[in-house]
Design an enzyme around this catalytic site. Structure first.
Site, PDB file in Angstrom:
ATOM      1  N   LYS A  87       9.578   1.067   7.189  1.00 52.63           N
ATOM      2  CA  LYS A  87       9.958  -0.270   6.753  1.00 52.63           C
ATOM      3  C   LYS A  87      11.234  -0.790   7.416  1.00 52.63           C
ATOM      4  CE  LYS A  87       7.630  -0.010   2.285  1.00 52.63           C
ATOM      5  NZ  LYS A  87       7.755  -0.145   0.823  1.00 52.63           N
TER       6      LYS A  87
ATOM      7  N   GLY B  30      17.746   6.362  -4.937  1.00 53.92           N
ATOM      8  CA  GLY B  30      17.067   6.056  -3.684  1.00 53.92           C
ATOM      9  C   GLY B  30      17.677   4.838  -3.019  1.00 53.92           C
TER      10      GLY B  30
ATOM     11  N   GLN C  33       2.890  -6.858  -4.910  1.00 52.45           N
ATOM     12  CA  GLN C  33       3.332  -6.966  -3.515  1.00 52.45           C
ATOM     13  C   GLN C  33       2.129  -7.153  -2.602  1.00 52.45           C
ATOM     14  OE1 GLN C  33       2.870  -4.816  -0.745  1.00 52.45           O
ATOM     15  NE2 GLN C  33       1.650  -3.308  -1.884  1.00 52.45           N
TER      16      GLN C  33
ATOM     17  N   SER D 190      -4.387   5.761   0.282  1.00 54.03           N
ATOM     18  CA  SER D 190      -3.836   4.472  -0.136  1.00 54.03           C
ATOM     19  C   SER D 190      -4.900   3.597  -0.796  1.00 54.03           C
ATOM     20  CB  SER D 190      -3.248   3.730   1.063  1.00 54.03           C
ATOM     21  OG  SER D 190      -2.900   2.408   0.723  1.00 54.03           O
ATOM     22  N   ARG D 191      -4.487   2.879  -1.844  1.00 55.88           N
ATOM     23  CA  ARG D 191      -5.377   1.926  -2.512  1.00 55.88           C
ATOM     24  C   ARG D 191      -5.369   0.552  -1.845  1.00 55.88           C
ATOM     25  NH1 ARG D 191      -4.428   6.473  -6.012  1.00 55.88           N
ATOM     26  NH2 ARG D 191      -5.607   6.223  -7.944  1.00 55.88           N
TER      27      ARG D 191
END
Length: 276
Positions: A71, A131, A253, A15-16
């Site tokens: 989530k 999705g 985000q 992950s960044r």
């Protein structure tokens, strides 16, 4: 004040997020540490979210981001939801404040900001979305908030798509929101397509549908940012579609989450320019 923040997710070793948050904190002169909690490697008697959140509170985290596949699962473990998180039914940011866990959703605001920046003049008369998970719910909410007149949603889990369409249809009665039975139905005749499933991520390789279904007159939006360009995004661009990657959404985000964690507004343009 020192800040300690994190990210909970599955398969997030690359992950960044830590780099984005810590780099902007340095730019602002803020002492902030951002840690990954990858459930693929979580060493505990319990791998549950409840255990992780308790651990974070014990070590005085200020907040945490939440990503796939948690989530929606995190919601019952929270004390309060923002209006957007409640409407979307998904949380990607949790703030620990005064002994309470407050859930927010910055995916929708991040997506909307990036969409307006990159595709400001495209038609939203009819949009197809592939999705219906946590990120997808935020994107659908953003599209409808920006004025999408018709939104058709497909997911391999048909009940999930139907539930999302029903919930958003009640929130945006002026729009037509429906679940489609096959992916071809959301793509054919649409002004643009949004790909919101995890298929195409490094941890979920593949493509959710064939690029042969796309037409050069359509715009195509991808929410995946790792890799920065999925094979489907590259194929859509090669066909002549106007395209937008998930990088801008990921950055914006994160910027909104950064502000929630610290109470300090980051420089969004700088965060985007420094993304790697």
């Amino acid at each position: 004040m020192n800040w300690l923040c994190g990210l909970i997710g599955e398969g997030i070793a690359k992950s960044r997020s830590p780099a984005m948050h810590e780099r902007e904190a340095r730019n602002l002169g803020l002492p902030l540490v951002y840690r990954l909690v990858d459930t693929d490697n979580w060493q505990s008697d319990s791998r549950g979210l409840a255990d992780i959140l308790r651990w974070m509170e014990r070590f005085h985290f200020n907040g945490t981001n939440v990503t796939h596949p948690y989530k929606q699962a995190v919601i019952p473990l929270l004390d309060e939801l923002s209006d957007a998180a409640l409407a979307i039914g998904a949380v990607n940011t949790v703030v620990f404040q005064g002994g309470r866990r407050i859930g927010h959703n910055t995916d929708w605001s991040g997506y909307a900001a990036n969409f307006r920046r990159t595709l400001p003049d495209v038609s939203l008369n009819r949009v197809g979305q592939v999705g219906a998970g946590g990120a997808a719910a935020a994107v659908a909410y953003a599209l409808l908030s920006m004025g999408a007149a018709r939104l058709d949603i497909f997911d391999v889990a048909s009940r999930r798509a139907a539930d999302l369409a029903e919930r958003l249809g009640s929130l945006f009665p002026e729009a037509r929101v429906s679940a489609a039975s096959c992916v071809e139905d959301v793509i054919s005749g649409a002004d643009g397509i949004v790909q919101t499933s995890p298929i195409g991520m490094d941890s979920h390789p593949g493509s959710p549908f064939s690029s042969d279904l796309l037409d050069a007159s359509q715009w195509f939006s991808e929410v995946i940012y790792f890799p920065c360009e999925t094979p489907l995004l590259a194929a859509a661009r090669a066909k002549g579609c106007r395209t937008v990657s998930g990088v801008g959404m990921a950055v914006f985000q994160a910027a909104d989450a950064f502000a929630l964690f610290t109470g300090v507004a980051p420089d969004r343009d700088r965060m985007l320019s420094e993304f790697d």
